[in-house]
Scaffold this active site. Structure first.
Site, mmCIF file in Angstrom:
data_model
loop_
_atom_site.group_PDB
_atom_site.id
_atom_site.type_symbol
_atom_site.label_atom_id
_atom_site.label_comp_id
_atom_site.label_asym_id
_atom_site.label_seq_id
_atom_site.Cartn_x
_atom_site.Cartn_y
_atom_site.Cartn_z
ATOM 1 N N TRP A 162 46.722 85.937 8.648
ATOM 2 C CA TRP A 162 47.502 85.202 7.652
ATOM 3 C C TRP A 162 48.981 85.080 8.003
ATOM 4 C CZ3 TRP A 162 51.246 88.589 6.462
ATOM 5 C CH2 TRP A 162 50.949 89.950 6.580
ATOM 6 N N LYS A 186 37.972 80.119 11.605
ATOM 7 C CA LYS A 186 37.917 80.880 10.345
ATOM 8 C C LYS A 186 39.306 81.455 10.088
ATOM 9 C CE LYS A 186 37.479 84.443 8.516
ATOM 10 N NZ LYS A 186 38.479 84.940 7.549
ATOM 11 N N PRO A 187 40.101 80.794 9.217
ATOM 12 C CA PRO A 187 41.430 81.343 8.906
ATOM 13 C C PRO A 187 41.313 82.520 7.949
ATOM 14 C CG PRO A 187 41.037 79.374 7.597
ATOM 15 C CD PRO A 187 39.817 79.550 8.489
ATOM 16 N N ALA A 188 42.395 83.280 7.802
ATOM 17 C CA ALA A 188 42.413 84.393 6.847
ATOM 18 C C ALA A 188 42.294 83.841 5.437
ATOM 19 C CB ALA A 188 43.719 85.169 6.989
ATOM 20 N N GLU A 262 43.916 89.306 20.445
ATOM 21 C CA GLU A 262 45.369 89.387 20.217
ATOM 22 C C GLU A 262 45.547 90.310 19.021
ATOM 23 O OE1 GLU A 262 47.671 87.987 22.017
ATOM 24 O OE2 GLU A 262 46.507 86.582 23.218
ATOM 25 N N LEU A 263 45.884 91.574 19.278
ATOM 26 C CA LEU A 263 45.802 92.579 18.213
ATOM 27 C C LEU A 263 47.185 93.092 17.792
ATOM 28 C CD1 LEU A 263 42.655 94.383 19.664
ATOM 29 C CD2 LEU A 263 42.764 92.426 18.118
ATOM 30 N N ARG A 290 62.225 88.354 11.461
ATOM 31 C CA ARG A 290 61.442 87.124 11.524
ATOM 32 C C ARG A 290 60.128 87.380 10.790
ATOM 33 N NH1 ARG A 290 58.094 85.559 16.397
ATOM 34 N NH2 ARG A 290 57.458 83.428 16.030
ATOM 35 N N CYS A 296 53.214 90.534 14.709
ATOM 36 C CA CYS A 296 52.707 91.513 15.678
ATOM 37 C C CYS A 296 53.807 91.866 16.673
ATOM 38 C CB CYS A 296 51.502 90.938 16.403
ATOM 39 S SG CYS A 296 51.841 89.310 17.079
ATOM 40 N N GLU A 393 51.896 100.301 12.748
ATOM 41 C CA GLU A 393 52.526 98.989 12.598
ATOM 42 C C GLU A 393 53.055 98.885 11.159
ATOM 43 O OE1 GLU A 393 49.678 95.793 13.044
ATOM 44 O OE2 GLU A 393 51.120 94.679 14.259
ATOM 45 N N SER A 453 58.176 84.460 21.763
ATOM 46 C CA SER A 453 57.166 83.421 21.548
ATOM 47 C C SER A 453 57.592 82.073 22.124
ATOM 48 C CB SER A 453 56.910 83.262 20.049
ATOM 49 O OG SER A 453 56.509 84.501 19.506
HETATM 50 P P1 NAP Z 1 42.822 91.424 9.925
HETATM 51 O O1 NAP Z 1 42.597 92.122 8.650
HETATM 52 O O2 NAP Z 1 42.314 92.050 11.171
HETATM 53 O O3 NAP Z 1 42.187 89.966 9.727
HETATM 54 C C1 NAP Z 1 42.311 88.965 10.705
HETATM 55 C C2 NAP Z 1 41.209 87.951 10.530
HETATM 56 O O4 NAP Z 1 39.950 88.575 10.749
HETATM 57 C C3 NAP Z 1 41.128 87.342 9.128
HETATM 58 O O5 NAP Z 1 40.717 85.994 9.239
HETATM 59 C C4 NAP Z 1 40.048 88.192 8.482
HETATM 60 O O6 NAP Z 1 39.383 87.530 7.424
HETATM 61 C C5 NAP Z 1 39.097 88.367 9.643
HETATM 62 N N1 NAP Z 1 38.216 89.519 9.519
HETATM 63 C C6 NAP Z 1 38.465 90.715 8.924
HETATM 64 N N2 NAP Z 1 37.372 91.505 9.027
HETATM 65 C C7 NAP Z 1 36.424 90.796 9.690
HETATM 66 C C8 NAP Z 1 35.088 91.067 10.080
HETATM 67 N N3 NAP Z 1 34.488 92.231 9.824
HETATM 68 N N4 NAP Z 1 34.400 90.090 10.734
HETATM 69 C C9 NAP Z 1 34.972 88.909 11.000
HETATM 70 N N5 NAP Z 1 36.237 88.593 10.646
HETATM 71 C C10 NAP Z 1 36.963 89.531 10.008
HETATM 72 O O7 NAP Z 1 44.358 91.147 10.197
HETATM 73 P P2 NAP Z 1 45.437 90.529 9.211
HETATM 74 O O8 NAP Z 1 45.821 91.567 8.227
HETATM 75 O O9 NAP Z 1 44.997 89.193 8.723
HETATM 76 O O10 NAP Z 1 46.644 90.249 10.230
HETATM 77 C C11 NAP Z 1 47.572 91.196 10.578
HETATM 78 C C12 NAP Z 1 47.256 91.793 11.937
HETATM 79 O O11 NAP Z 1 47.193 90.762 12.916
HETATM 80 C C13 NAP Z 1 48.337 92.734 12.414
HETATM 81 O O12 NAP Z 1 47.761 93.891 12.961
HETATM 82 C C14 NAP Z 1 49.053 91.939 13.496
HETATM 83 O O13 NAP Z 1 49.706 92.705 14.463
HETATM 84 C C15 NAP Z 1 47.942 91.144 14.068
HETATM 85 N N6 NAP Z 1 48.445 89.984 14.780
HETATM 86 C C16 NAP Z 1 48.404 89.988 16.153
HETATM 87 C C17 NAP Z 1 48.912 88.913 16.867
HETATM 88 C C18 NAP Z 1 48.892 88.894 18.382
HETATM 89 O O14 NAP Z 1 49.029 87.819 18.933
HETATM 90 N N7 NAP Z 1 48.712 90.010 19.052
HETATM 91 C C19 NAP Z 1 49.472 87.831 16.178
HETATM 92 C C20 NAP Z 1 49.507 87.866 14.798
HETATM 93 C C21 NAP Z 1 48.979 88.952 14.104
HETATM 94 P P3 NAP Z 1 39.724 87.877 5.889
HETATM 95 O O15 NAP Z 1 40.970 87.159 5.574
HETATM 96 O O16 NAP Z 1 38.563 87.357 5.146
HETATM 97 O O17 NAP Z 1 39.856 89.374 5.783
#
Ligand code: NAP
Length: 489
Positions: A162, A186-188, A262-263, A290, A296, A393, A453
């Site tokens: 998101w 599949k977006p958040a 990308e975690l 930012r 991340c 984080e 970026s």
């Molecule tokens: P998240 O909870 O891991 O969710 C990311 C996506 O995965 C969402 O679309 C989520 O859907 C989906 N998802 C969650 N559980 C799933 C499952 N069991 N099976 C399939 N899909 C699943 O992460 P977030 O809270 O949205 O984002 C924050 C994280 O992203 C942070 O850790 C950040 O560092 C990381 N991030 C990394 C980068 C990079 O490039 N390294 C860039 C941006 C963000 P739902 O919305 O339905 O839960």
């Protein structure tokens, strides 16, 4: 910035298609709808379709069906569709930025910056579509010829977080479509509106039905699991938390999918005593603030040479303390709300933990009362090494600062983490800069700058920050296979 009226807000939300996009058709979700909230008010903005497992399977059916034609579609035309979509996004930047601010919370100026950054991936990969090539070589023994060609991986599942509602999508969609892959996106669930607009814009730009399919769902595990298990899927590209990434890798192992991850991150921001301190504070503000700290790449901890620690921390506290906090649509606001109550609670716990262990809050330190999920910009000094904020984080507007004695200690502290996405280094000594950069265990480094970026650069991490690269010439390789042909001459 002129005041944005409620009716302007309503208009941009009304423009968004709220259904699933499957096989070139907009259709309802079998499970009804799910609500999208404005994090600045906690109120519902819109209802979007809630997909069932069968809806998700229909999206993969469509991607699989469209795959062969799209892979043979002339690369120039694939690129031109992406290029038209880029232009449309730029032309509609104001509306798209407002929409993004409403669903995600960041100030309008930052949403505009993301729109420009996100669109840039479509332009960059529109140019890469026509640069997919191979190799011709004479075998070392002179007896044959070695031919290699690049081919699209095949149907790909793209799951996004998101925090950058558009750019995390275009960073995957751009290279996948340019390479000739069809996709299910599949977006958040917190921020589906920007991605729904992207699907609509690609449709308007001439993308054939079935090439991109979009699923919004209240249960991501229930809807995505069967797709990952389906043998027609060939690739999973995920951006999100390390915890979820790990689970998805396990699932992807059954079909031996190509995977990009990308975690999460835990970026160190190192300031040496020879650095330009004002420039370092300026860079720190960008690296930390930012996206309200919800990036991340956000600087998660500041390691500062002992002799410049006090002035650096004081200047940073002064700047962060004077930032205007509020709803991102309001004029002059620089810090919006966090995404939800859970995220704000986590940030508050990390601050309390650090203060409980002896850290001093130079500014901020608290959540704001009232509607929305606001947290005051916070600088913590003298943060002890066992504080959780140095390991986890933070994903919020909190800057923990610690001092170091020498270069070796700075490098050791920077690398003392399971993550390895990005690090920032401020120094005016070229030799030191190169020495330190070489020893940092990260996929990216910001050298005397607080942001890395760029669509033309390979973005990605190592260690628990994942693998694979998005952007740059490397980005399209994630969606290509290499076929080798042994030629008998
Ligand atoms: P998240 O909870 O891991 O969710 C990311 C996506 O995965 C969402 O679309 C989520 O859907 C989906 N998802 C969650 N559980 C799933 C499952 N069991 N099976 C399939 N899909 C699943 O992460 P977030 O809270 O949205 O984002 C924050 C994280 O992203 C942070 O850790 C950040 O560092 C990381 N991030 C990394 C980068 C990079 O490039 N390294 C860039 C941006 C963000 P739902 O919305 O339905 O839960």
């Amino acid at each position: 910035m002129s005041t944005i009226t409620a009716s302007e807000e309503q208009q941009v939300v009304d423009q968004v298609p709220k259904q699933l996009y499957v096989g070139g058709e907009w259709r309802d979700g079998a499970k009804g709808t799910l609500s999208v909230e404005d994090p600045a008010t906690g109120e519902s903005l819109a209802e979007v379709a809630d997909a069932s497992v069968d809806d998700a399977k229909a999206a993969l059916d469509a991607a699989a069906k469209a795959g062969p034609d799209w892979s043979r579609h002339p690369p120039r035309e694939r690129g031109e569709i992406l290029r038209r979509a880029f232009q449309t996004i730029i032309d509609r930047a104001d509306q798209l930025a407002l929409l993004m601010t409403l669903e995600m919370g960041k100030p309008i100026a930052e949403s505009k910056a993301e729109i420009a950054y996100g669109a840039e991936f479509l332009r960059w990969f529109s140019e890469q579509a026509v640069r997919i090539d191979g190799r011709y070589a004479v075998a070392p023994n002179g007896q044959g010829r070695l031919l290699t060609m690049k081919q699209p991986v095949g149907p790909s599942l793209l799951i996004t977080p998101w925090n950058f509602p558009l750019a995390m999508g275009t960073r995957k969609v751009g290279p996948a479509l340019a390479a000739g892959c069809t996709v299910v996106v599949k977006p958040a669930q917190q921020t589906p509106l920007s991605m729904l607009m992207l699907a609509r814009i690609l449709e308007e730009s001439g993308l054939p039905g079935g090439v991109l399919n979009l699923i919004t769902a209240s249960s991501s595990s229930e809807t995505m699991g069967p797709l990952i298990a389906d043998p027609r899927l060939r690739k999973l590209s995920f951006t999100g938390s390390t915890e979820v990434g790990r689970k998805l890798m396990e699932q992807a192992s059954h079909n031996l999918l190509r995977v990009s991850m990308e975690l999460g991150g835990n970026a160190p921001f190192i300031v040496f005593d020879d650095a330009d301190i004002d420039a370092a504070v300026q860079g720190a503000l960008i690296a930390k603030m930012r996206n309200i700290g919800e990036a991340c790449t956000a600087a998660n901890r500041f390691h500062v040479a002992g002799s410049v620690m006090e002035p650096f921390a004081a200047k940073l506290a002064d700047k962060m303390g004077s930032m205007k906090v509020g709803r991102g649509t309001e004029a002059g606001v620089e810090v919006g709300p966090l995404i939800d109550g859970r995220q704000r609670q986590k940030v508050a716990e990390l601050v309390d933990d650090a203060v409980g262990r002896g850290a001093r809050a130079l500014v901020g330190g608290h959540a704001r009362a009232g509607a929305g999920y606001f947290f005051d910009p916070t600088v913590l000094a003298d943060v002890p090494s066992d504080a959780k904020a140095l390991r986890e984080e933070i994903f919020g507007p909190v800057a923990p600062v610690r001092s170091f004695a020498d270069e070796a200690e700075a490098i050791a502290a920077a690398n003392d983490t399971d993550y390895g996405l990005v690090a920032y280094v401020y120094t005016s000594n070229l030799g030191r800069a190169l020495r330190v950069v070489e020893r940092l265990e990260t996929g990216m480094v910001g050298l005397n700058q607080g942001m890395v970026s760029n669509a033309a650069a390979p973005f990605g991490g190592i260690k628990q920050s994942g693998f694979g690269r998005e952007g740059g010439p490397e980005g399209i390789e994630e969606y290509l296979e290499t076929k080798y042909v042994a030629v008998n001459v």
